[in-house]
Design a protein around this motif. Sequence first.
Motif, PDB file in Angstrom:
ATOM      1  N   UNK A  59      -1.227   3.371  18.442  1.00  0.00           N
ATOM      2  CA  UNK A  59      -1.684   1.887  17.844  1.00  0.00           C
ATOM      3  C   UNK A  59      -2.269   1.741  16.416  1.00  0.00           C
ATOM      4  N   UNK A  60      -3.033   2.618  15.880  1.00  0.00           N
ATOM      5  CA  UNK A  60      -3.436   2.806  14.670  1.00  0.00           C
ATOM      6  C   UNK A  60      -2.428   3.240  13.772  1.00  0.00           C
ATOM      7  N   UNK A  61      -1.339   3.978  14.105  1.00  0.00           N
ATOM      8  CA  UNK A  61      -0.234   4.218  13.301  1.00  0.00           C
ATOM      9  C   UNK A  61       0.573   2.783  13.290  1.00  0.00           C
ATOM     10  N   UNK A  62       0.660   2.083  14.191  1.00  0.00           N
ATOM     11  CA  UNK A  62       1.461   0.733  14.229  1.00  0.00           C
ATOM     12  C   UNK A  62       0.618  -0.186  13.270  1.00  0.00           C
ATOM     13  N   UNK A  63      -0.594  -0.192  13.097  1.00  0.00           N
ATOM     14  CA  UNK A  63      -1.439  -1.281  12.417  1.00  0.00           C
ATOM     15  C   UNK A  63      -1.165  -0.857  10.724  1.00  0.00           C
ATOM     16  N   UNK A  64      -1.267   0.360  10.680  1.00  0.00           N
ATOM     17  CA  UNK A  64      -0.987   0.965   9.046  1.00  0.00           C
ATOM     18  C   UNK A  64       0.406   0.525   8.829  1.00  0.00           C
ATOM     19  N   UNK A  65       1.449   0.769   9.588  1.00  0.00           N
ATOM     20  CA  UNK A  65       2.865   0.606   9.196  1.00  0.00           C
ATOM     21  C   UNK A  65       2.893  -0.898   9.010  1.00  0.00           C
ATOM     22  N   UNK A  66       2.037  -2.106   9.871  1.00  0.00           N
ATOM     23  CA  UNK A  66       2.212  -3.403   9.479  1.00  0.00           C
ATOM     24  C   UNK A  66       1.754  -3.787   8.418  1.00  0.00           C
ATOM     25  N   UNK A  67       0.896  -2.749   7.709  1.00  0.00           N
ATOM     26  CA  UNK A  67       0.478  -3.325   6.412  1.00  0.00           C
ATOM     27  C   UNK A  67       0.893  -2.496   5.307  1.00  0.00           C
ATOM     28  N   UNK A  68       2.202  -1.864   5.593  1.00  0.00           N
ATOM     29  CA  UNK A  68       2.952  -1.205   4.424  1.00  0.00           C
ATOM     30  C   UNK A  68       2.916   0.067   4.217  1.00  0.00           C
ATOM     31  N   UNK A  69       2.105   0.905   5.202  1.00  0.00           N
ATOM     32  CA  UNK A  69       2.275   2.415   5.167  1.00  0.00           C
ATOM     33  C   UNK A  69       3.321   3.114   5.856  1.00  0.00           C
ATOM     34  N   UNK A  70       3.438   4.241   5.844  1.00  0.00           N
ATOM     35  CA  UNK A  70       4.563   4.873   6.639  1.00  0.00           C
ATOM     36  C   UNK A  70       3.911   6.192   7.379  1.00  0.00           C
ATOM     37  N   UNK A  71       3.361   5.907   8.539  1.00  0.00           N
ATOM     38  CA  UNK A  71       2.411   6.860   9.338  1.00  0.00           C
ATOM     39  C   UNK A  71       3.492   7.808   9.986  1.00  0.00           C
ATOM     40  N   UNK A  72       2.965   9.067   9.840  1.00  0.00           N
ATOM     41  CA  UNK A  72       3.786  10.256  10.657  1.00  0.00           C
ATOM     42  C   UNK A  72       2.605  10.823  11.684  1.00  0.00           C
ATOM     43  N   UNK A  73       3.054  10.091  12.923  1.00  0.00           N
ATOM     44  CA  UNK A  73       1.965  10.522  13.976  1.00  0.00           C
ATOM     45  C   UNK A  73       2.378  11.549  14.799  1.00  0.00           C
TER      46      UNK A  73
END
Length: 320
Positions: A59-73
């Motif tokens: 969920x934390x990764x999804x939140x960062x992706x929503x704000x324009x980042x690209x998480x590798x989880x």
Amino acid sequence: MPPLFQDVFGNTLVELAESNPKIVGVTPAMPSGCSMNILMSKMPKRAFDVGIAEGHAVTFSGGMAKDGLLPFCNIYSSFMQRAYDNIIHDVAIQNLPVVLCLDRAGLVGEDGPTHHGAFDMAYLRPIPNLTIASPMDEHELRRLMYTAQLPDKGPFVIRYPRGRGVLKDWKCPLEEIPVGKGRKLKDGKDMAVVTLGPIGNIAAKAIERAEKEKDISIAHYDLRFLKPLDEEMLHEIGRSFSRIITIEDGIRKGGMGTAILEFMSDNEYTPHVHRIGVPDKFVEHGTIQELYHLCGMDEEGILEAININCHDKERSNKDI
């Protein structure tokens, strides 16, 4: 000696992060196990250990992706099961660019049934919007990681096993792999073997032995992507072969072999499909070699399956 898949992941992630400022790393208390500690050391402000909270990591990764980042989880395959709802509701429904790296996919050895990553292909395959891939070697892992961070790829799953790969010279140029495109590794006319992931290297050895010992010609395909399937390649297989062997390091029920069975049925192909994978039981602890042998997934088990299907080539479709 070939490197650990985990170290190839960790070093490649740093390489990608150096050129793509949107990339961040997330792990739930597995930084050294999955080699996220390499990014943490090089770029401490771009890597996050959220503790033993797999659902929150997604969920934390999804939140960062929503704000324009690209998480590798990065989460061990077995423990990603704890985040199933989060994958669906917080990433997939919104089609967010999160790269879910499933470390320890497949049988893991002495850690036993709680840690075997046997179920991820079966439980992720039904979820819309996901791309699901597995590299056959270290070069493929690097290229899949590069592909996953390119624009407009959406949620992208990369599964790879615990332990060492097969390439001493593991560094390679970072190039895009077309999503949903597999590879024909070897031509053949009597039988097709379809593999997904590093177990394809074991299959290649079994195929070589079978062709030396038997008067048989075997085609070998590396599926690469469980989702989306390479339908062009599967149509070729369906038209060309009456006998197919599928090999995967995951549960047989619902996995890659099942996906191929569904494709063949949906398109009115009628080959005999022999599926090799983890059986419908919890596999106990043991060395990887012992467990592969137990499940018929080692070189000897694959060779035996080839021999059985070779002897049985004349079986009619009504008997399948």
